[in-house]
Design an enzyme around this catalytic site. Structure first.
Site, PDB file in Angstrom:
ATOM      1  N   GLU A  87       0.880  -1.174   0.000  1.00 35.89           N
ATOM      2  CA  GLU A  87       0.000   0.000   0.000  1.00 35.89           C
ATOM      3  C   GLU A  87       0.911   1.216   0.000  1.00 35.89           C
ATOM      4  O   GLU A  87       1.477   1.586   1.030  1.00 35.89           O
ATOM      5  CB  GLU A  87      -0.916  -0.011   1.231  1.00 35.89           C
ATOM      6  CG  GLU A  87      -1.776  -1.256   1.360  1.00 35.89           C
ATOM      7  CD  GLU A  87      -2.764  -1.427   0.212  1.00 35.89           C
ATOM      8  OE1 GLU A  87      -3.145  -0.409  -0.418  1.00 35.89           O
ATOM      9  OE2 GLU A  87      -3.137  -2.562  -0.068  1.00 35.89           O
ATOM     10  N   CYS A 125      -1.894   9.161   2.126  1.00 36.04           N
ATOM     11  CA  CYS A 125      -1.630   8.633   0.777  1.00 36.04           C
ATOM     12  C   CYS A 125      -2.692   9.055  -0.227  1.00 36.04           C
ATOM     13  O   CYS A 125      -2.412   9.143  -1.426  1.00 36.04           O
ATOM     14  CB  CYS A 125      -1.534   7.110   0.818  1.00 36.04           C
ATOM     15  SG  CYS A 125      -0.127   6.490   1.756  1.00 36.04           S
TER      16      CYS A 125
END
Length: 477
Positions: A248, A282
């Protein structure tokens, strides 16, 4: 508040001779010290995880469910302590730290519930003549010890996204937390260690990079899961050998504005998406593409709101934009802004050093940028948003896809055909309609394409990643 935090080795607290001093990014005050794992602790943790797997993989569902519910309740009980530690060691504004703690407690509760549904499926085999009087069972089995390397920006919830599904399916797990925010992970490890899980099920091992890399390569580790920078993540994937890997990683998330029908909601959410936790998310909004007829109206109102964002002390309940995680990160963000301006971009607001802390950059808005500028092409991971107009909706999709990343994108539109065009043509892992790309519900599948990673998180989907299917064909007559 304690000052020394032992690491967690196979469900047990252990102090070592080496310590890491954790300091608050906002004012550089010491938050605490954590014990660092050495080679001996690493080896023992892996051995214990291997042994625990032989017990954990056969643990009945009701026991796993009870344990995960216990963890959820314990997180709630220690919520104030956890939120304060998150705010201190990571610089996350306390309001959002409290939200993170609440999400984490819910995540473990959802994992407990998901254990009851994760049972496999019956596969009919009598679809042809050779399958008569036969049936099939397809069930998923835990794969073994999991190694997780976790980041600083969600030091509790992103650890939980790896720990909860691992334990739900019967995998022991070793956590290597960020050196910037290890205390939060250690407290979660303490909570889990107090349950009835077999010894060796959970370890939290702050350690040096070389030792973490050694664990990544260890063949006794069945799966490696990483959340962090693309550069580090893709390198470690190469070092992981044949083990299962999920990554991720980063992004430069775009928000496409095709309609101002929900203008107040849009503006409110765009401020949060671009600037909360100093943009260190993110899926933080980094690029906004807005239909040219709406550009001037949106831009002026957006700037007016950016100017009013509370900036500074993360322990202040009103703060939205706190410090970046360290001075070098703040330096980079500042340099990229200046570099963009030197190349022709217009800095409309912010982008300045804050008087109270060298790690704080005031929320910035840039326009007249080009796709090749670092503030667009790379991940800023700071409180910076670029805004550019587009003519046709298809142009906005192409502008969004002009990126090495593909994590999530947001689209505000009142045109259903545009919503589905975006869904079908955006090169991202998640398309968020009529909300910001920063939206994430913990049960949903979450992950990216291109440089943004591989595999998916979200309780059910992580449980699938952490298991292997095994098929049984049964002839009963």
């Amino acid at each position: 508040m304690r000052k020394v935090y032992p690491l967690i080795l196979g469900n047990m607290k252990k102090e070592t001779r080496d310590y890491l001093t954790v300091k608050a990014p906002y004012d550089n005050q010491e938050v605490g010290q954590v014990s660092l794992a050495g080679e001996a602790e690493i080896e023992l943790a892996i051995q214990k995880a291997v042994e625990a797997f032989e017990i954990l993989k056969f643990m009945p569902v009701y026991q796993k469910e009870e344990i995960l519910h216990q963890v959820s309740l314990a997180i709630k009980a220690r919520g104030e302590e956890l939120a304060r530690i998150i705010a201190l060691e990571g610089g996350k504004p306390i309001t959002f730290a409290k939200i993170e703690v609440a999400r984490c407690a819910e995540l473990f509760a959802w994992a407990a519930e998901e254990t009851k549904r994760f049972g496999g499926e019956i596969v009919p085999l009598d679809l042809d003549r050779i399958g008569e009087n036969r049936m099939g069972i397809n069930k998923r089995f835990p794969i073994g010890p999991v190694l997780a390397i976790t980041p600083f920006n969600f030091p509790l919830n992103l650890v939980a996204h790896k720990v909860a599904p691992a334990l739900a399916v019967g995998n022991p797990i070793i956590i290597k937390p960020s050196p910037a925010t290890p205390i939060t992970a250690i407290i979660l490890g303490e909570i889990i260690a107090q349950t009835d899980l077999p010894e060796g099920s959970i370890s939290v091992l702050p350690c040096k990079t070389a030792l973490a890399e050694k664990m990544v390569k260890d063949e006794r580790i069945a799966m490696f899961t990483f959340t962090g920078s693309p550069k580090v993540g893709w390198y470690l994937k190469k070092e992981a050998g044949r083990k299962r890997v999920t990554l991720e990683l980063g992004g430069n998330a775009a928000l496409i504005v095709d309609s101002l029908k929900y203008k107040d909601f849009l503006l409110e959410r765009a401020i949060i998406g671009g600037y909360y936790h100093a943009g260190q998310v993110c899926i933080s909004i980094q690029r906004i593409f807005i239909q040219e007829s709406l550009y001037d109206t949106f831009l002026q109102e957006f700037i007016d709101r950016v100017k009013r964002i509370p900036v500074g002390d993360p322990l202040d309940e009103k703060t939205i934009t706190g410090p970046l995680i360290n001075k070098s990160s703040a330096d980079q963000v500042y340099e990229w802004i200046q570099e963009a301006v030197a190349d022709g971009a217009k800095l409309l607001v912010g982008g300045e050093r804050h008087s109270q802390s060298p790690c704080v950059i005031t929320p910035a808005v840039l326009t007249n940028t080009t796709p090749d500028m670092k503030v667009n092409s790379l991940e800023v991971f700071g409180p910076v948003v670029t805004i550019e107009p587009y003519e046709k909706f298809e142009d906005a999709i192409a502008m969004t896809n002009n990126s090495i990343y593909g994590l999530q994108a947001g689209v505000f539109t009142d045109d259903l055909s545009h919503a589905f065009y975006a869904y079908n043509h955006l090169d991202v892992g998640g398309v968020i309609i009529n909300d910001i790309p920063t939206y994430r519900s913990d049960p949903m599948p979450y992950g990216g394409v291109k440089m943004s990673g591989c595999g998916r998180e979200g309780i059910k989907y992580a449980m699938e990643e952490m298991t292997e299917g095994k098929f049984l064909a049964l002839k009963y007559a």
